[in-house]
Scaffold this motif. Sequence first.
Motif, PDB file in Angstrom:
ATOM      1  N   UNK A 131       0.857  -1.193   0.000  1.00  0.00           N
ATOM      2  CA  UNK A 131       0.000   0.000   0.000  1.00  0.00           C
ATOM      3  C   UNK A 131       0.889   1.238   0.000  1.00  0.00           C
ATOM      4  N   UNK A 132       0.663   2.091  -0.964  1.00  0.00           N
ATOM      5  CA  UNK A 132       1.431   3.333  -1.094  1.00  0.00           C
ATOM      6  C   UNK A 132       0.802   4.390  -0.191  1.00  0.00           C
ATOM      7  N   UNK A 133       1.115   4.336   1.101  1.00  0.00           N
ATOM      8  CA  UNK A 133       0.546   5.295   2.046  1.00  0.00           C
ATOM      9  C   UNK A 133       0.922   6.724   1.702  1.00  0.00           C
ATOM     10  N   UNK A 134       2.147   6.924   1.228  1.00  0.00           N
ATOM     11  CA  UNK A 134       2.584   8.275   0.900  1.00  0.00           C
ATOM     12  C   UNK A 134       1.735   8.876  -0.220  1.00  0.00           C
ATOM     13  N   UNK A 135       1.463   8.081  -1.248  1.00  0.00           N
ATOM     14  CA  UNK A 135       0.612   8.558  -2.340  1.00  0.00           C
ATOM     15  C   UNK A 135      -0.831   8.706  -1.907  1.00  0.00           C
ATOM     16  N   UNK A 136      -1.326   7.742  -1.139  1.00  0.00           N
ATOM     17  CA  UNK A 136      -2.720   7.727  -0.703  1.00  0.00           C
ATOM     18  C   UNK A 136      -3.034   8.885   0.236  1.00  0.00           C
ATOM     19  N   UNK A 137      -2.057   9.299   1.025  1.00  0.00           N
ATOM     20  CA  UNK A 137      -2.271  10.352   2.018  1.00  0.00           C
ATOM     21  C   UNK A 137      -1.715  11.705   1.583  1.00  0.00           C
ATOM     22  N   UNK A 138      -1.448  11.859   0.313  1.00  0.00           N
ATOM     23  CA  UNK A 138      -0.970  13.135  -0.205  1.00  0.00           C
ATOM     24  C   UNK A 138      -2.116  13.828  -0.929  1.00  0.00           C
ATOM     25  N   UNK A 139      -2.283  15.096  -0.625  1.00  0.00           N
ATOM     26  CA  UNK A 139      -3.352  15.879  -1.252  1.00  0.00           C
ATOM     27  C   UNK A 139      -2.910  16.453  -2.585  1.00  0.00           C
ATOM     28  N   UNK A 140      -3.427  17.616  -2.889  1.00  0.00           N
ATOM     29  CA  UNK A 140      -3.086  18.275  -4.154  1.00  0.00           C
ATOM     30  C   UNK A 140      -2.546  19.667  -3.874  1.00  0.00           C
ATOM     31  N   UNK A 141      -1.826  20.212  -4.859  1.00  0.00           N
ATOM     32  CA  UNK A 141      -1.264  21.557  -4.712  1.00  0.00           C
ATOM     33  C   UNK A 141      -2.181  22.626  -5.289  1.00  0.00           C
ATOM     34  N   UNK A 142      -2.899  22.286  -6.350  1.00  0.00           N
ATOM     35  CA  UNK A 142      -3.696  23.269  -7.073  1.00  0.00           C
ATOM     36  C   UNK A 142      -5.092  22.697  -7.293  1.00  0.00           C
ATOM     37  N   UNK A 143      -6.117  23.390  -6.811  1.00  0.00           N
ATOM     38  CA  UNK A 143      -7.479  22.867  -6.880  1.00  0.00           C
ATOM     39  C   UNK A 143      -7.966  22.737  -8.324  1.00  0.00           C
ATOM     40  N   UNK A 144      -7.604  23.672  -9.199  1.00  0.00           N
ATOM     41  CA  UNK A 144      -8.029  23.580 -10.597  1.00  0.00           C
ATOM     42  C   UNK A 144      -7.428  22.338 -11.264  1.00  0.00           C
ATOM     43  N   UNK A 145      -6.142  22.105 -11.026  1.00  0.00           N
ATOM     44  CA  UNK A 145      -5.495  20.918 -11.594  1.00  0.00           C
ATOM     45  C   UNK A 145      -6.110  19.636 -11.039  1.00  0.00           C
ATOM     46  N   UNK A 146      -6.448  19.649  -9.766  1.00  0.00           N
ATOM     47  CA  UNK A 146      -7.078  18.480  -9.149  1.00  0.00           C
ATOM     48  C   UNK A 146      -8.422  18.182  -9.795  1.00  0.00           C
ATOM     49  N   UNK A 147      -9.215  19.217 -10.048  1.00  0.00           N
ATOM     50  CA  UNK A 147     -10.511  19.035 -10.707  1.00  0.00           C
ATOM     51  C   UNK A 147     -10.314  18.480 -12.109  1.00  0.00           C
ATOM     52  N   UNK A 148      -9.391  19.050 -12.859  1.00  0.00           N
ATOM     53  CA  UNK A 148      -9.120  18.555 -14.217  1.00  0.00           C
ATOM     54  C   UNK A 148      -8.723  17.076 -14.189  1.00  0.00           C
TER      55      UNK A 148
END
Length: 195
Positions: A131-148
């Motif tokens: 299980x990639x906990x680091x990837x799973x528990x990392x958010x996003x830096x930019x909300x627009x990019x996250x939506x895209x």
Amino acid sequence: MSELDNILAHNRQFVESGEYEKYFTDKYPERGLAVLSCMDARIIELLPNALGLRNGDAKLIKNAGALVTHPWGSVMRSLLVAVFELKVREIMVIAHHDCGMQGLNAEEFLGRVRESRIPEDRIETLRYAGIDLDGWLTGFDNVEDSVRHTVELIRHHPLMPRHIAVHGLIIHPVTGKLTTVVRDGVSDGISREAV
């Protein structure tokens, strides 16, 4: 008195008084719409009101950050069930400014997990299980990019029909103002057919 006790007391009164009757509808969304939004407490009532949605108009799916993080996870399954079983024709991904997932850091998060006395061996067992906990528990830096990114994951899922419209928006968590990031088929000038 706990919050559960408060809620159960309110629920008894709600049912006994018949208040539920004004919310009656069937399971098919009247407007053929599914909305994936964040679980933020500020938009519980704000979001449907800002969209002009009433009970029965749409399927609402909420999670931290309005994210699809895995093509075979529960969020994607819910969207596919909405399309194939519940007659949804249009999907809106609606994130918001000032989101708790923006800047979420796995190392800091796991530090809080450890502070709450979750044994280190549980964390290591998960890591050893792949299980990639680091990837799973990392958010996003930019909300627009996250939506895209989330819109593209939904749009290009191998089981998502091409005729389903998928949009991405951001709601202001105070005013309810909507900003379009992706209108089905167009994000930064790229047409759906070109992708």
